[in-house]
Each structure stands twice: as structure tokens, then as C-alpha cells.
Enzyme design. Structure first.
Site, PDB file in Angstrom:
ATOM      1  N   ASP A 255      44.513 -49.335 -14.818  1.00  0.00           N
ATOM      2  CA  ASP A 255      43.235 -48.824 -15.327  1.00  0.00           C
ATOM      3  C   ASP A 255      42.603 -49.833 -16.293  1.00  0.00           C
ATOM      4  O   ASP A 255      42.607 -49.639 -17.506  1.00  0.00           O
ATOM      5  CB  ASP A 255      43.470 -47.483 -16.019  1.00  0.00           C
ATOM      6  CG  ASP A 255      42.178 -46.730 -16.298  1.00  0.00           C
ATOM      7  OD1 ASP A 255      41.101 -47.328 -16.142  1.00  0.00           O
ATOM      8  OD2 ASP A 255      42.245 -45.548 -16.682  1.00  0.00           O
TER       9      ASP A 255
ATOM     10  N   SER B 238      40.377 -44.386 -24.996  1.00  0.00           N
ATOM     11  CA  SER B 238      40.423 -45.063 -23.706  1.00  0.00           C
ATOM     12  C   SER B 238      39.936 -46.495 -23.879  1.00  0.00           C
ATOM     13  O   SER B 238      38.857 -46.734 -24.414  1.00  0.00           O
ATOM     14  CB  SER B 238      39.534 -44.344 -22.694  1.00  0.00           C
ATOM     15  OG  SER B 238      40.077 -43.104 -22.341  1.00  0.00           O
TER      16      SER B 238
ATOM     17  N   HIS C 115      38.145 -46.851 -15.926  1.00  0.00           N
ATOM     18  CA  HIS C 115      37.348 -45.618 -15.968  1.00  0.00           C
ATOM     19  C   HIS C 115      36.254 -45.700 -17.024  1.00  0.00           C
ATOM     20  O   HIS C 115      35.260 -44.980 -16.937  1.00  0.00           O
ATOM     21  CB  HIS C 115      38.236 -44.381 -16.144  1.00  0.00           C
ATOM     22  CG  HIS C 115      38.799 -44.143 -17.503  1.00  0.00           C
ATOM     23  ND1 HIS C 115      40.098 -44.443 -17.851  1.00  0.00           N
ATOM     24  CD2 HIS C 115      38.246 -43.582 -18.609  1.00  0.00           C
ATOM     25  CE1 HIS C 115      40.317 -44.085 -19.098  1.00  0.00           C
ATOM     26  NE2 HIS C 115      39.209 -43.564 -19.597  1.00  0.00           N
TER      27      HIS C 115
END
Length: 713
Positions: free
Chosen positions: A219, A648, A84
Site C-alpha cells: 500500500d 495512513s 489508498h
């Protein structure tokens, strides 16, 4: 017992679990809480994590494109971050013919790696506390005079650093301005896409599973840093070579056990752990619910078309994910604040502080009064900002309004005009005027319903009916100067924008007669007159008191070890691999497996499809060295690391500093950790390195990438 029952039996946790961690913490790496880290199981020293004088783990950790974190995992500058985090770049390289979002992308060698203009990574070369120099002379000044002197001192301190040509320094406050730290930064600008799994792996579970455990999401994506022949930062050039890092992370594929020590190293964005109880109460009961309501309407409208139209899905994929991300986070935050009794605990802590130091009571009383006075302005600010952000047509109108104001004030240079036209061309590429007219109609109705009349333009009540809005906005959009139907489509946007802006005076005349511009102008004028100034005036007073309250907390509570709130600077969070007991009779294990992917598999589904090749690998059990003691491939795991947005892509490391996972999310019940970390509920979610290497090896057949890495078995 089958494997799932064995795992369930292993995690039948008591309702109240004991935690060695007293608090969470996003610690400045030069000031680590080393004793507690070692008590929890760390085997390396703080110097091995951050040492400005010789290679250390910090030399493998970078801020990725200003927002996420990434880490170097090979001596040739191979970079690992989240799918992402690289999503925007993957989307830009995608088309209907080459749909890398759906199919994935894997370079066959370095020659096939794709450049990404504008993408950067930042290394932190050193961190210095500069509090004394920045605050020098401010002790007896009022807040405005102190602020002016601090600004002057900051420039003096910055000028005092001796930097290399490729370095810069930024200075950031912590503890609400009670301390300051300088960061020496080195920025690399040639970053190339190496590989990414398809969204059915990298975004598996999509919006349904976002912020939720158990997760089964791969991810991750891979990039590479390139440098000039001297290993220094350089703009993209075909002559650049892979960057040779001072340090890269070994990748561990050892099995994990509950209570294993782990730490996360990255760039967390923003937390507010030291707010007074009244501020937390306002977030929980007013501003979060307002923002949730706006995004809920926008997402529902977008989702209906994205599910039935492939072109819209690609065009809106990144934007939709961005809107959904914090919508769901705020929902979990409200739930977690209530469940952890955050307000009650804050009030109790404030009374404890007052008992030790009565001078704190006037500070808290003043904060209570200010937050109550600010409340209606803060609520309108939340509604207005979310409506004008998520109704893209209104957002576009406000860009044109800014252009008009700048042009008429004589501030529009050729350079700023070129920049504005470039932004417009980029905007129109992923804009569907007909679809957004529906979104705008819905959001205007919501704003009209929820906002007191004193904050709204005259006659705004006419927008309370969605059906009437739909007809009105669609008609305005069809004939609007700005929506660009047939004029600014993705194929002709740049050329036609040049034509439209060839006569700015004529354009401005037409803009002023455009009903969408008129609507956006009236909303903006009302907001600026009724809300923005008053909100900011009260916030300035709150900020001064919050700084005082922070200092009082640190002076009074000598038993507590304080860490600074996150502010997008390099930090270390630590904890242990753990499952969780988020509610009565619900127990979650700390690890998910490939079997769980297949249990969720829905062929052809937008969120839960699985690539045929991965299904075949599962059916043949071709797992190689990537299976764990259960015989299955681990996918995701949870731990008690204190993380937030910006983390992230952060590396999750074991007690020896080996990479064991890639941080990408938090557990739903713990998203309130930005405001109130609670080890009972707060869990960060990571992609297991076994799954990452399994996908690279078995699914992508990209063994050439594994050959670069140092794999710890």
C-alpha cells in the site's frame, strides 16, 4: 522445520503478554514522553524529532491533501504515502485505455511526472502552546459567554503571529478545550504523481483483508513536491523545480526483530480516549451497529455490479473503498470494545476517580442522564446521515435543495453558482443513476424499518418493501430532473449543466415538482424538526460537562501521564514491533512475506490476483538485497503504535530515526483503539520498506528513484 513453522514457534506467546507501554498515546511532538520512549529502546533525542530552529525529522513529514500523511525520502522532494491515499489521483489519471489502477504507473524521469491540480501538502514549521492567551478572562464566565470570548481571543492571538507570506496559523483545542496550541503551516501546491504499483499490489486483499492481519499489501505510492526557483510554495508551473527539503528520511532495509522500538509520526484524525463509560456503551450497542447496517446494504448492491462491469469498477472504485473502509472498521471496533471490556474498565476507572475526588460523581451522573436522553436522537442521526450519504441520489437531491434555498434567499452569487456547477460536473462523472436507484431503494426500506415513526415523514411506511421501492425509484430516476440520464453523462455534463442552469427560475420550478426532490425534502424536514435541534442542544450540554470531566481527570489522577486526543495535528505514537495473541489459541507473527502473497493468489480475482511479473520474480527468487534472514522478501509487519485515520501514509521509524515502514492500517481486533487503546490487541500495520524498494526496483524497474534515496543497509 520449514520457515513458517520456525516463525510459528517463535511467536507462541503467553496468553497474557507483558507490555512496557502503560497507555497508547498520540503525543504532541513538543511534549513527548521521552523517558518511556527511551525505556522502550529509542536511541535519538526528542529534539531530533521536532526542533523548530534547525532541521529535524518533522521537516520530512507532511499532511497529504488534508487527510493522510506522507514523508520526504530524498533530497529532491520525493514523497512517499499510501496507495489508498493517492488512489483518487491515480483514478483521475486513469481511463479504460490507460488503466493505471490496474496496470500501475511509473514515470521514467521527472519529465513524466503527472500534475494533480488541487492536491496540497502541509509542513508544520512550529508549534506553540497558547492556552493562557486564549482562555484569558474566561474563568468566571458561563459557557456561552466563555465561548464568545474565546472566539475573540483566538483572533487576537492569530493576529499576533509574524508570518511569512507563504505561512498561515491555525489554533486548535485539546483536552476538550482545556488547552490550545497554535500551528504554523507552510502549504505546497504543486504535487506530481511519480509512481504507483497496480492495485493488485497496492490494494492486494482489497476489502476482504482490510483491517485484517495477516496482510500482504504493498500500500504505497510516490509523489514529488515542486517549488519555485526560491524553493517556496507556488502554483503548478512547468518552470517549477523539485523541492529541496530541510530534512529527508534515510530508508532502512535492515531486518526487524520482535520488540524493536518503533515510532509513527503523522497526522492522526480523531480519537476519543477520555469519554465516560456511558458514551462508549452507546457507540458499541447503538450508533456503530446502525451505521454498519446501512453501509452493508449499500456495499452489497454496488459490489454485485462492480464485479461484472469494468467501467463501473473504475467509476466506483474510490467511492466503494471509502464506504467499505469505515464499515469494516466499525465492525472491528464493536468487537474490540466488547473483547477488551472497554465499558467495564471505564466504569471501574470512574469509581476510582470518585473515591479520590467525590466532586466527579455529579459530573458522571449528569453525563449518564444526558447520554440516555440523547440516545434516540443520536440513533436517528446515525441512520439518517448514513442513508442520505450512501444513497447518492438522495445526496444529489440534497445538493439541489441547498441550491434552491440559496437562490431563493438571494445568496447565490455567480461565484457560488459556478462552484456548484463544477461540483455537479465532478459528481456526474462517477455517478450511475440506474445502479444507485437500486441502492436507494434498499436503503429507504432499511430506514423505514429501523426508524420510529415519530422521526419519519408522513406515510413513509410505504417504503418498507424493497421490491416496491425498486420499481418506484427506478421510475422516478428515469424521469428526474436531477439524475441526468442522457443529459449529464460524463462526456457532456459541463456543457449541458450550463444549459440547464441558464434559466434558474424554470429549473427551480421543475425541481419542486421532481418526486426525488420531494422525497429528500420531506426526509430532511422531518430530520431537522425532530432530531437535529434536540441532538445539538444535548450535545452542547455534554460538551460543557466533558470539558469539566477531562479537567477533573487530569487534576485527580496524578499517576497517569495524559496525552491529548487526536485532532488532525502532528503527533508521535510509539511502541514496539510485536506479534499478537488476539484470541484463544490464535497467535500471529509480526511479519508477513512474499510467500504469503502467493499463498493467497487467485488468478483473475478482483482482490487476490497477482501481476505475472511479480509471479515470475517469486518463481526465480530474484530478491537481491531485499530478502531477510528467512530468504524471503518481507511485506508487512505489526507493532504497538497507537494510530488512527489520518495516520495512513505515516512514516514508521526505528530507534535511530530511519524509515522502516509505511503505516496503512490497523489490526481488526484493535480498531477500538480510537476509544480504548489496549496493548494486548491494538496493532498498527505497516508496509515494510524492503517490500517498497523491492517493488520499485525489481518490479517497476524504476532504479532512478532508488538513486535519489539514502538507503541504510
Amino acid at each position: 522445520m520449514n520457515r513458517k513453522n520456525i516463525l510459528l514457534a517463535a511467536i507462541l506467546l503467553p496468553a497474557v503478554m507483558a507490555f512496557a507501554q502503560q497507555y497508547g498515546g498520540m503525543w504532541i511532538p513538543t511534549e513527548l514522553n521521552e523517558k518511556e520512549m527511551k525505556d522502550l529502546g529509542m536511541k535519538i533525542s526528542a529534539k531530533q524529532i521536532f526542533d523548530p530552529s534547525k532541521p529535524s525529522i518533522k521537516d520530512a513529514v507532511v499532511q497529504f491533501n488534508g487527510g493522510c500523511t506522507a514523508e520526504i525520502i530524498s533530497p529532491q522532494g520525493l514523497l512517499l504515502t499510501n496507495h489508498h491515499c493517492g488512489y483518487g489521483q491515480i483514478q483521475k489519471h486513469s481511463s479504460v485505455e490507460h488503466d493505471y489502477l490496474s496496470d500501475g504507473f511509473w514515470a521514467k524521469d521527472m519529465n513524466g511526472e503527472l500534475p494533480n491540480p488541487g492536491v496540497t501538502v502541509d509542513f508544520i514549521a512550529d508549534i506553540k502552546e497558547v492556552t493562557g492567551s486564549v482562555l484569558a478572562g474566561t474563568q468566571n464566565l458561563d459557557s456561552k459567554a466563555a465561548e464568545a470570548l474565546i472566539a475573540k481571543n483566538l483572533e487576537t492571538v492569530k493576529a499576533g503571529f509574524k508570518l511569512e507570506p507563504w505561512q498561515k496559523v491555525i489554533i486548535k483545542p485539546v483536552y476538550y478545550g482545556n488547552k490550545y496550541y497554535a500551528y504554523i503551516i507552510e502549504t505546497y501546491k504543486d504535487i506530481r504523481l511519480v509512481g504507483a504499483p497496480p492495485s493488485s499490489i497496492g490494494k492486494f486483499g482489497s476489502d476482504t483483508d482490510n483491517w485484517v492481519w495477516p496482510r500482504h499489501t504493498g500500500d504505497f505510492s510516490m509523489f514529488r513536491i515542486y517549488a519555485d526557483k526560491n524553493n517556496k510554495p507556488a502554483d503548478y508551473s512547468k518552470d517549477n523545480i523539485p523541492y529541496k527539503p530541510k530534512y529527508f528520511l534515510p530508508v532502512s532495509i535492515k531486518d526487524k526483530q520482535e520488540n524493536d522500538f518503533t515510532f509513527v509520526f503523522g497526522f492522526p484524525g480523531r480519537t476519543t480516549e477520555y469519554l465516560p463509560a456511558i458514551a462508549v456503551e452507546k457507540v458499541m450497542t447503538e450508533t456503530d451497529p446502525a451505521m454498519i447496517a446501512v453501509r452493508e446494504v449499500a456495499l452489497k448492491t454496488l459490489n454485485e455490479k462492480m464485479r461484472t462491469d469494468a467501467e463501473t469498477r473504475i467509476k466506483y472504485a474510490s467511492k466503494y473503498a471509502g464506504v467499505a473502509n469505515y464499515w469494516k472498521k466499525w465492525i472491528g471496533e464493536v468487537e474490540g470494545l466488547k473483547k477488551s471490556d472497554a465499558v467495564g474498565k471505564k466504569k471501574k476507572y470512574e469509581q476510582t476517580l470518585i473515591a479520590k475526588n467525590p466532586q466527579i460523581k455529579p459530573t458522571i451522573d449528569q453525563l449518564n442522564n444526558l447520554y440516555n436522553e440523547q440516545s434516540p436522537y443520536s440513533l436517528n442521526r446515525s441512520y439518517y446521515s448514513e442513508v442520505t450519504r450512501n444513497a447518492e441520489t438522495l445526496s444529489l437531491a440534497n445538493q439541489y435543495i441547498n441550491f434552491m434555498q440559496s437562490y431563493e434567499a438571494g445568496k447565490m452569487t455567480d461565484q457560488t453558482l459556478t462552484g456548484f456547477k463544477n461540483r455537479l460536473a465532478s459528481f456526474y462523472k462517477d455517478y450511475d443513476a440506474e445502479l444507485d436507484a437500486k441502492v436507494t431503494a434498499q436503503l429507504l426500506a432499511l430506514y423505514a424499518e429501523k426508524t420510529p415513526a415519530k422521526f419519519l415523514p408522513a406515510n413513509f411506511a410505504q417504503f418498507k418493501e424493497v421490491n416496491k421501492n425498486s420499481a418506484t425509484i427506478e421510475n422516478w430516476s428515469k424521469n428526474s430532473v436531477i439524475t441526468g440520464r442522457g443529459t449529464f453523462n460524463s462526456a457532456t455534463a459541463s456543457a449541458n449543466i450550463d444549459k440547464v442552469f441558464a434559466n434558474p427560475a424554470e429549473l427551480i420550478k421543475n425541481l419542486k415538482n421532481d418526486p426525488i426532490i420531494q422525497l429528500a425534502s420531506s426526509m430532511k424536514d422531518s430530520y431537522m424538526k425532530t432530531t437535529e435541534g434536540k441532538y445539538a442542544e444535548l450535545q452542547d450540554q455534554i460538551d460543557v460537562l466533558q470539558k469539566k470531566f477531562m479537567a477533573q481527570q487530569m487534576e485527580t489522577d496524578k499517576d497517569r501521564k495524559f496525552f491529548p486526543d487526536a485532532n488532525s495535528t502532528l503527533r508521535v505514537a510509539y511502541g514496539q514491533v510485536k506479534g499478537s495473541n488476539p484470541r484463544d489459541a490464535v497467535y500471529y507473527g509480526y511479519q508477513t512475506h512474499l510467500e504469503g502473497v502467493m499463498e493467497k493468489y487467485v488468478p483473475g480475482d478482483y482482490e487476490f490476483d497477482v501481476p505475472k511479473k511479480l509471479v515470475n520474480i517469486y518463481n526465480t527468487k530474484d530478491y537481491g538485497m531485499y530478502k531477510d534472514k528467512t530468504g524471503d522478501v518481507p511485506v508487512n509487519f505489526t507493532a504497538t503504535n497507537h494510530t488512527t485515520g489520518g495516520n495512513s501514509g505515516s512514516p514508521a521509524l526505528d530507534a535511530h530515526g530511519n524509515l522502516i515502514g509505511l503505516n496503512f492500517d490497523r489490526q481488526w481486533e484493535g480498531t477500538m483503539s480510537d476509544i480504548n487503546f489496549d496493548p494486548r490487541f491494538s496493532r498498527n500495520i505497516m508496509v515494510d520498506t524492503k517490500y517498497i524498494l523491492f517493488i520499485v526496483d525489481k518490479y517497476a524497474d524504476a532504479k532512478w528513484l532508488l538513486n535519489e534515496m539514502k538507503i541504510v543497509k
